[in-house]
Motif scaffolding. Structure first.
Motif, PDB file in Angstrom:
ATOM      1  N   MET A   1     -18.312   7.594   0.165  1.00 36.51           N
ATOM      2  CA  MET A   1     -18.003   7.748  -1.255  1.00 36.51           C
ATOM      3  C   MET A   1     -19.231   7.486  -2.122  1.00 36.51           C
ATOM      4  SD  MET A   1     -15.730   8.535  -3.496  1.00 36.51           S
ATOM      5  CE  MET A   1     -14.112   8.371  -2.726  1.00 36.51           C
ATOM      6  N   GLU A   2     -20.026   6.489  -1.770  1.00 32.52           N
ATOM      7  CA  GLU A   2     -21.224   6.185  -2.558  1.00 32.52           C
ATOM      8  C   GLU A   2     -22.201   7.356  -2.527  1.00 32.52           C
ATOM      9  OE1 GLU A   2     -22.847   2.568  -1.115  1.00 32.52           O
ATOM     10  OE2 GLU A   2     -21.170   1.321  -1.819  1.00 32.52           O
ATOM     11  N   TYR A   3     -22.363   7.968  -1.371  1.00 31.54           N
ATOM     12  CA  TYR A   3     -23.257   9.126  -1.229  1.00 31.54           C
ATOM     13  C   TYR A   3     -22.757  10.287  -2.091  1.00 31.54           C
ATOM     14  CZ  TYR A   3     -25.329  13.260   0.964  1.00 31.54           C
ATOM     15  OH  TYR A   3     -25.968  14.458   1.200  1.00 31.54           O
TER      16      TYR A   3
ATOM     17  N   LEU B   1     -20.792  10.143  -4.803  1.00 33.75           N
ATOM     18  CA  LEU B   1     -20.930   9.843  -6.222  1.00 33.75           C
ATOM     19  C   LEU B   1     -22.373  10.015  -6.694  1.00 33.75           C
ATOM     20  CD1 LEU B   1     -18.621   6.697  -6.519  1.00 33.75           C
ATOM     21  CD2 LEU B   1     -18.158   9.001  -7.363  1.00 33.75           C
ATOM     22  N   GLU B   2     -23.344   9.694  -5.828  1.00 31.87           N
ATOM     23  CA  GLU B   2     -24.745   9.864  -6.192  1.00 31.87           C
ATOM     24  C   GLU B   2     -25.110  11.328  -6.409  1.00 31.87           C
ATOM     25  OE1 GLU B   2     -26.947   8.062  -3.077  1.00 31.87           O
ATOM     26  OE2 GLU B   2     -26.518   6.006  -3.717  1.00 31.87           O
ATOM     27  N   LYS B   3     -24.349  12.233  -5.764  1.00 37.51           N
ATOM     28  CA  LYS B   3     -24.622  13.663  -5.880  1.00 37.51           C
ATOM     29  C   LYS B   3     -23.964  14.294  -7.108  1.00 37.51           C
ATOM     30  CE  LYS B   3     -27.016  13.985  -2.094  1.00 37.51           C
ATOM     31  NZ  LYS B   3     -28.434  14.367  -2.111  1.00 37.51           N
ATOM     32  N   VAL B   4     -23.176  13.518  -7.851  1.00 39.58           N
ATOM     33  CA  VAL B   4     -22.494  14.043  -9.042  1.00 39.58           C
ATOM     34  C   VAL B   4     -23.380  13.748 -10.257  1.00 39.58           C
ATOM     35  CG1 VAL B   4     -20.428  13.954 -10.473  1.00 39.58           C
ATOM     36  CG2 VAL B   4     -20.250  13.658  -7.988  1.00 39.58           C
ATOM     37  N   PRO B   5     -23.943  14.767 -10.925  1.00 41.92           N
ATOM     38  CA  PRO B   5     -24.870  14.518 -12.045  1.00 41.92           C
ATOM     39  C   PRO B   5     -24.247  13.726 -13.188  1.00 41.92           C
ATOM     40  CG  PRO B   5     -24.964  16.823 -11.327  1.00 41.92           C
ATOM     41  CD  PRO B   5     -23.809  16.196 -10.625  1.00 41.92           C
ATOM     42  N   ASP B   6     -22.997  14.027 -13.569  1.00 40.27           N
ATOM     43  CA  ASP B   6     -22.357  13.320 -14.681  1.00 40.27           C
ATOM     44  C   ASP B   6     -22.216  11.833 -14.377  1.00 40.27           C
ATOM     45  OD1 ASP B   6     -22.169  15.695 -15.969  1.00 40.27           O
ATOM     46  OD2 ASP B   6     -20.092  16.090 -15.392  1.00 40.27           O
ATOM     47  N   TYR B   7     -21.845  11.528 -13.134  1.00 43.02           N
ATOM     48  CA  TYR B   7     -21.693  10.127 -12.754  1.00 43.02           C
ATOM     49  C   TYR B   7     -23.042   9.402 -12.791  1.00 43.02           C
ATOM     50  CZ  TYR B   7     -20.909   6.029  -9.827  1.00 43.02           C
ATOM     51  OH  TYR B   7     -20.862   4.744  -9.340  1.00 43.02           O
ATOM     52  N   ALA B   8     -24.092  10.067 -12.301  1.00 37.04           N
ATOM     53  CA  ALA B   8     -25.429   9.456 -12.286  1.00 37.04           C
ATOM     54  C   ALA B   8     -25.911   9.172 -13.710  1.00 37.04           C
ATOM     55  CB  ALA B   8     -26.413  10.364 -11.552  1.00 37.04           C
TER      56      ALA B   8
ATOM     57  N   LYS C   1     -16.545   5.633   4.663  1.00 37.23           N
ATOM     58  CA  LYS C   1     -17.525   4.799   5.357  1.00 37.23           C
ATOM     59  C   LYS C   1     -18.005   3.634   4.488  1.00 37.23           C
ATOM     60  CE  LYS C   1     -21.993   5.241   7.729  1.00 37.23           C
ATOM     61  NZ  LYS C   1     -23.094   6.168   8.046  1.00 37.23           N
ATOM     62  N   SER C   2     -18.016   3.826   3.160  1.00 35.54           N
ATOM     63  CA  SER C   2     -18.532   2.791   2.264  1.00 35.54           C
ATOM     64  C   SER C   2     -17.478   1.768   1.851  1.00 35.54           C
ATOM     65  CB  SER C   2     -19.097   3.453   0.997  1.00 35.54           C
ATOM     66  OG  SER C   2     -18.087   4.171   0.319  1.00 35.54           O
TER      67      SER C   2
ATOM     68  N   TYR D   1     -18.853  14.327  12.498  1.00 38.09           N
ATOM     69  CA  TYR D   1     -17.565  14.096  11.841  1.00 38.09           C
ATOM     70  C   TYR D   1     -17.716  13.739  10.363  1.00 38.09           C
ATOM     71  CZ  TYR D   1     -15.890  13.900  16.639  1.00 38.09           C
ATOM     72  OH  TYR D   1     -15.599  14.203  17.941  1.00 38.09           O
ATOM     73  N   ASP D   2     -18.968  13.702   9.878  1.00 39.52           N
ATOM     74  CA  ASP D   2     -19.220  13.373   8.471  1.00 39.52           C
ATOM     75  C   ASP D   2     -19.016  14.624   7.616  1.00 39.52           C
ATOM     76  OD1 ASP D   2     -19.984  12.392   6.076  1.00 39.52           O
ATOM     77  OD2 ASP D   2     -22.014  11.832   6.660  1.00 39.52           O
ATOM     78  N   ILE D   3     -18.045  14.582   6.713  1.00 44.89           N
ATOM     79  CA  ILE D   3     -17.750  15.736   5.864  1.00 44.89           C
ATOM     80  C   ILE D   3     -18.149  15.460   4.407  1.00 44.89           C
ATOM     81  CG2 ILE D   3     -15.875  16.527   7.349  1.00 44.89           C
ATOM     82  CD1 ILE D   3     -13.920  15.295   5.329  1.00 44.89           C
ATOM     83  N   SER D   4     -19.050  14.498   4.197  1.00 40.07           N
ATOM     84  CA  SER D   4     -19.448  14.138   2.832  1.00 40.07           C
ATOM     85  C   SER D   4     -20.108  15.317   2.127  1.00 40.07           C
ATOM     86  CB  SER D   4     -20.401  12.940   2.859  1.00 40.07           C
ATOM     87  OG  SER D   4     -19.784  11.819   3.448  1.00 40.07           O
ATOM     88  N   ASP D   5     -21.066  15.991   2.803  1.00 40.60           N
ATOM     89  CA  ASP D   5     -21.743  17.135   2.182  1.00 40.60           C
ATOM     90  C   ASP D   5     -20.758  18.254   1.870  1.00 40.60           C
ATOM     91  OD1 ASP D   5     -24.328  16.075   2.133  1.00 40.60           O
ATOM     92  OD2 ASP D   5     -24.639  16.562   4.242  1.00 40.60           O
TER      93      ASP D   5
END
Length: 337
Positions: free
Chosen positions: A30-32, A34-41, A146-147, A159-163
């Motif tokens: 989740m942390e990864y 959120l870091e990829k969302v420009p508005d959140y950053a 994971k976070s 098994y990582d589907i974050s991207d």
């Protein structure tokens, strides 16, 4: 204890599911995401600036309390008991205010945590919706964060589907600005990408193609650099040859060398001077000199041709004059007879 119960329950569920069919498990970070969302950053950056301002205010108040303590320590011997107690109560009240302010800004229910929760919640809700859609489309049995507090002793990268979730999140934000035609094309593209990602052979082949492409681009770049280096060396060599030729024409190179190496040898100096004169006499003519010589030759030929033509005209005139005189003499002779 909660983690232990969760692990036991998860193990029981997976054991039961394995008896029926293979279990499909995925996880996200989740942390990864959120870091990829420009508005959140951007919002997080603004929140961090607020936190820094609050920290500065706390530091100012703490310095004021320290000053009050130092003044009381210095003046204690001069003050009465009542004044000392009054000062101590003032300091205690200021310290209580400072603790309350710290709790208000940085406590478990403080402004920082509350504003961060308000900031994250809409994005988290959107992410959870996407995860549910992904789980239904790809037939996942479990998807973990994971976070989070869940301890993951090992997690395979495949098994990582974050991207994938990040791409879905970006696509969902772009859909709001798309037309129906663009939206349909985007959905078809995503469906194709999902189908290809589920194919391990395609993934391996795509990786191999990317490696070959990178190697080819590297080879092209190396060749380009070699060509540029070769071109620079050729240019430098040509410039050097031009400088040497110009130096030979002026005699500066040989004379300088003679003055440095043979300044105490007059015979060698004279020999070098003669060599320079000889080289200057046999120096290959330049393009300008060749062009000027051709012009001079052409002018000379024109002059010669003009001179020959003038002489020919003069001779013809003389012949005509002689013929005319001969004809007149003949006519006079015939008249006399």
């Amino acid at each position: 204890m909660k983690k232990l119960l969760f692990i036991i329950a998860f193990t029981s569920l997976t054991s039961f599911a394995q008896t029926a069919r293979g279990v499909k498990i995925g996880y996200i970070d989740m942390e990864y995401i959120l870091e990829k969302v420009p508005d959140y950053a951007n919002a997080l950056n603004q929140l961090e600036q607020k936190a820094q301002k609050w920290k500065q205010e706390i530091e100012v108040k703490r310095n004021e309390i320290d000053k009050l303590k130092d003044v009381l320590k210095t003046e204690r011997v001069l003050l009465t008991r009542e004044l000392i107690e009054e000062r101590e109560q003032e300091i205690a009240f200021a310290e209580t205010e400072l603790l309350d302010y710290q709790e208000k800004r940085f406590g478990p229910k403080g402004d920082l945590i509350v504003q961060k929760s308000v900031l994250v919640k809409p994005i988290q809700d959107q992410i959870f919706t996407i995860i549910q859609d992904v789980a239904e489309q790809r037939k996942y049995d479990f998807i973990f964060d994971k976070s989070s507090d869940l301890t993951m002793l090992f997690a395979a990268q495949r098994y990582d589907i974050s991207d994938f979730v990040v791409r879905k999140l970006s696509a969902s934000q772009k859909r709001e600005e798309m037309t129906k035609k663009q939206l349909k094309a985007q959905e078809a593209k995503e469906a194709l990408e999902e189908a290809l990602e589920d194919n391990p052979e395609y993934t391996e082949r795509q990786k191999l193609l990317e490696e070959r492409k990178a190697a080819r681009e590297k080879l092209i770049e190396e060749r380009k650099q070699a060509m540029e280096k070769k071109k620079a060396e050729a240019t430098e060599k040509r410039n050097k040859m031009i400088e040497e030729r110009n130096a030979k024409k002026s005699g500066t190179v040989i004379e300088n060398k003679s003055s440095e190496e043979n300044k105490n040898n007059p015979d060698e100096v004279e020999k070098n001077v003669k060599t320079t004169e000889k080289e200057n006499t046999i120096t290959k003519p330049t393009a300008a000199e060749i062009r000027q010589k051709a012009i001079d030759d052409r002018n000379k030929k024109l002059e010669d041709r003009k001179k020959a033509l003038d002489e020919k005209k003069k001779k013809i005139a003389e012949d005509r004059e002689a013929a005319k005189k001969a004809k007149e003499q003949k006519t006079e002779t015939e008249n006399k007879d």
